[in-house]
Enzyme design. Sequence first.
Site, PDB file in Angstrom:
ATOM      1  N   GLY A 439       4.343  -3.203  -4.525  1.00  0.00           N
ATOM      2  CA  GLY A 439       4.674  -4.597  -6.185  1.00  0.00           C
ATOM      3  C   GLY A 439       3.465  -4.885  -7.264  1.00  0.00           C
ATOM      4  N   SER A 756     -18.867  -1.133   7.645  1.00  0.00           N
ATOM      5  CA  SER A 756     -18.699  -2.064   8.008  1.00  0.00           C
ATOM      6  C   SER A 756     -18.311  -1.851   9.291  1.00  0.00           C
ATOM      7  CB  SER A 756     -17.412  -2.983   7.247  1.00  0.00           C
ATOM      8  OG  SER A 756     -15.513  -1.788   7.529  1.00  0.00           O
ATOM      9  N   LYS A 799      -7.873  -6.894   6.572  1.00  0.00           N
ATOM     10  CA  LYS A 799      -8.007  -6.591   8.114  1.00  0.00           C
ATOM     11  C   LYS A 799      -7.369  -7.815   9.175  1.00  0.00           C
ATOM     12  CE  LYS A 799     -12.227  -4.319   6.735  1.00  0.00           C
ATOM     13  NZ  LYS A 799     -13.467  -4.265   6.232  1.00  0.00           N
TER      14      LYS A 799
HETATM   15  N1  ATP Z   1       7.114  -9.592  -3.404  1.00  0.00           N
HETATM   16  C1  ATP Z   1       7.910  -8.075  -3.318  1.00  0.00           C
HETATM   17  N2  ATP Z   1       9.087  -8.811  -3.802  1.00  0.00           N
HETATM   18  C2  ATP Z   1      10.005  -8.220  -3.804  1.00  0.00           C
HETATM   19  N3  ATP Z   1      10.621  -6.896  -3.758  1.00  0.00           N
HETATM   20  C3  ATP Z   1       9.186  -6.216  -3.981  1.00  0.00           C
HETATM   21  C4  ATP Z   1       7.696  -7.180  -3.357  1.00  0.00           C
HETATM   22  N4  ATP Z   1       6.914  -6.556  -3.529  1.00  0.00           N
HETATM   23  C5  ATP Z   1       7.485  -4.893  -3.425  1.00  0.00           C
HETATM   24  N5  ATP Z   1       8.714  -5.108  -3.722  1.00  0.00           N
HETATM   25  C6  ATP Z   1       9.622  -3.687  -3.686  1.00  0.00           C
HETATM   26  O1  ATP Z   1       8.946  -2.507  -3.297  1.00  0.00           O
HETATM   27  C7  ATP Z   1       9.265  -1.324  -4.280  1.00  0.00           C
HETATM   28  C8  ATP Z   1       8.059  -1.050  -4.320  1.00  0.00           C
HETATM   29  O2  ATP Z   1       7.147  -1.396  -5.706  1.00  0.00           O
HETATM   30  P1  ATP Z   1       6.476  -1.344  -6.043  1.00  0.00           P
HETATM   31  O3  ATP Z   1       6.782   0.072  -6.861  1.00  0.00           O
HETATM   32  O4  ATP Z   1       6.054  -2.475  -7.448  1.00  0.00           O
HETATM   33  O5  ATP Z   1       4.867  -0.328  -5.206  1.00  0.00           O
HETATM   34  P2  ATP Z   1       3.477  -0.627  -6.200  1.00  0.00           P
HETATM   35  O6  ATP Z   1       2.757  -1.335  -5.627  1.00  0.00           O
HETATM   36  O7  ATP Z   1       4.094   0.238  -7.654  1.00  0.00           O
HETATM   37  O8  ATP Z   1       3.247   0.409  -5.836  1.00  0.00           O
HETATM   38  P3  ATP Z   1       3.044   2.374  -6.120  1.00  0.00           P
HETATM   39  O9  ATP Z   1       1.293   1.682  -5.858  1.00  0.00           O
HETATM   40  O10 ATP Z   1       3.140   3.202  -5.202  1.00  0.00           O
HETATM   41  O11 ATP Z   1       3.074   2.266  -7.331  1.00  0.00           O
HETATM   42  C9  ATP Z   1      10.278  -1.570  -5.259  1.00  0.00           C
HETATM   43  O12 ATP Z   1      11.159  -1.485  -5.136  1.00  0.00           O
HETATM   44  C10 ATP Z   1       9.202  -3.089  -5.252  1.00  0.00           C
HETATM   45  O13 ATP Z   1      11.093  -4.344  -6.320  1.00  0.00           O
END
Ligand code: ATP
Length: 848
Positions: A439, A756, A799
């Site tokens: 996310g 680790s 972990k």
């Molecule tokens: N806590 C959350 N609540 C609701 N939806 C989430 C949450 N976490 C992730 N998502 C959903 O999961 C999907 C992937 O998230 P996102 O693209 O933001 O990931 P990211 O961390 O940016 O990944 P990457 O590093 O691969 O770019 C999106 O559709 C996002 O809305």
Amino acid sequence: MNTTKAKLTAMMDENDTPPTNSTPISADSSIEEQPQVSTKPEQDEAIISDSNLEQSNSSDTLSEGKVQGNTDLISYKDALPNILPILPVANRPFFPHQIIPLVVEIATWDKTIKMVAESAHKLVGLVLIHNDNLEQAQPDNFYLMGTACRVHRINQVAEDKLQIVVEGLQRFRIEEWVSSQPPLVIRANYYPETRYKDLDELKPYVLAIINTIKELLPLNPLYNEELKVFLQRFSPEEPSPLADFAASLTTATKTELQDILETVHILKRIEKVLLLLNKELQQAKAQVEIRNQVEENMEHHQREFFLREQLKAIQQELGLEKDDRTAEIDKFKQRLEQLTVPEAVQKRIDDEIAKMSVLEVGSAEYGVTRNYLDWLTLLPWGKFSADKLDIKLARTVLDQDHEGLTDVKDRIMEFLAVGKLKGSISGTILLLVGPPGVGKTSIGRSIANAVGRTFYRFSVGGIHDEAEIKGHRRTYIGAMPGKFVQAMKEVEYANPVIMLDEVDKIGASYHGDPASALLEVLDPEQNVDFLDHYLDVRFDLSKVLFIGTANQLDTIPAPLLDRMEVIKLSGYLASEKLQIAKKHLLKRQITRSGLQPEQIIIPDETLAILIESYAREAGVRNLEKQIGSITRKSALQFLEGTSTPITITPDKLSTYLGKPIFETEKAIRGMGVVTGLAWTPMGGVTLSVEATCIHNYARGFKLTGQLGDVMKESAEIAYSYVVSQGEALGVNKNFFENAFIHLHVPAGATPKDGPSAGITMASALLSLAKGQTVNQELAMTGELTLTGQVLPIGGIREKVIAARRIKINNLILPEANQRDFDELPDYVREGINAYFVKEYSEVAKLLW
Ligand SMILES: Nc1ncnc2c1ncn2[C@@H]1O[C@H](COP(=O)(O)OP(=O)(O)OP(=O)(O)O)[C@@H](O)[C@H]1O
């Protein structure tokens, strides 16, 4: 003669020598300022009457003027004086048929003019000089042949100048110098003009001259005037004046013309004149041709210009397109009206517009300038969107978009609160770090939404060339601004949220150092005056809110990391994923598949199994994909006729998604096998370290499992520690004497590194050496030193989550990490027994 005039002497002005102002090409200009001469001198203005000429000595005349054969010679009626004052002429000789106004210098020639004026015959000889310097008119400077002329009028035209109007009468040769100082006086030998009546031999020549003059007439209109004057005085059939007249029309050289004057023999003279005339005709024709060509070109250009102007006028009248260039320039100017452009930039734009107005449309440089202006005028100079900075609203937006992530949201709210107090959220660079799909991007987007800014995202991962960040200089073919200027053009406001993905994967190469270029962009000290190479004027990036994302911190260049505010996202527990799936992913995928929410039911129980068997990674992207597969397939079922809502029970999962991707993860157990906990950029994982004794012939130690240097050293430390402390730890004294030990860390294909796993490897060796299987449901992590100290490690949260996933609840952790563990949310710590250790001896006690 009045006194003034009596005092005056005359000379030929050096500019006055050419015949008349109608001479086709004249080197002098003052002649044109002379008044036109009428063919008959006006009596009332005449100062000198032409009566009472002295009789010439006719016995002195030469017979050269006579044409041989049956010529009826008629002598010219006037008898001319033997002794004659003369004036020098420069540039061209004076011919007997000519009437011309001459200007003479009073200072030099006053005595000569006085002498002429006071004489009864009023005659003066005009003789060409060699060096054209009228002031140095010495006898040896004169040609030998000249023209005797009658002076008709003398006018004072300036303080020091007199104008005299002269009419040519007869050729003469200088026989003797009577006075070689002004007034110059000579004894003349005349060559009287002769009438050649009915001379058939001459007729063709006369006709040839007349025809050539006729041909010349239309080519040079000035000849007309000359001819008119000539015809008033002479019949065209009189060969001698005709030949002289024709010669005087030409632009022949001084010596060529003097040669004509000196050729008294009429036939020879006519032949020479014909040559000159022909030359003149050719030249005149060539000139006309050149003139026509030039005119044609000019006409072409003028016509084109005229048509273009007309077209423009019509288009403007009809409100249609203006010409390309004007339309483009107008477009640029219009854009500027909406912007607040800094002075330096405005100046650059003005300069470029000025350049564009003169460059040829379609030229390469025109294109370059137009593109450059396009960029300059499309950037959001001084254009900012108003920040909302409403804390409550921000919290609502973040909560709406994201399940869980309480600590992350708190950090962001703190950041926004500080921004609200400061009045600005710019200047801080946030860095969201965590495994894929947790996310990071969607949090960034929510921040932009919460504060009401435009959002722009691009990946800096894999950028090897500094120019991608700072642009190419315009001199490159196909030069472009860098990513940041491109982003600014796209977002239309100078204060967007720009998300930089994969900051941990920014590369370095021989094309400059993109990381330091990025630093220049992000650093609030430097980005006020950001200079893109293409743009070549400074753009203020300091109002941009930069948010970076990365999977890990290790590979981010330290100076860059230093300036960033790190917020960690560490992957979700199965329970969190379940909530995210229920509240966000499922809804989104149902809508995307075109289903109605009531048409498909996926119970929690099914989602839990889905998470466990098909989407076990730290993030939720893959989980969302799997849910998407289910909803799409369900949509197809509806189209194929299903009418009742579809409920996906756990047993149906394999029909929709195929065989489970993950078997239920279990810790491997056995002698010499111990479960460790590791952190990876993809989230936390468990790994089983295995130790075995290959044989007992010789002592030895072997390692496998794609271990990095640090991990290898860590293994050797574990081996040395266990061997050296064996007895204290309860190992048979001789065990290691002849044992060849092999230590392996699965999965063998995945590279691993870090310290680790120190206590895990030592525990595996100890288990092997003691021949005892370690306690079930125990996992551990911690760095080991040679003296048995257990040092802290990173990634506690990941972990712990990894351990929970395989349902191991007893964890051995370094004592120094106790605080990290205590800070974990309750639901992560729930049911976990953590044993914090400081020394390996404590670990050994927990193993059995
Ligand atoms: N806590 C959350 N609540 C609701 N939806 C989430 C949450 N976490 C992730 N998502 C959903 O999961 C999907 C992937 O998230 P996102 O693209 O933001 O990931 P990211 O961390 O940016 O990944 P990457 O590093 O691969 O770019 C999106 O559709 C996002 O809305």
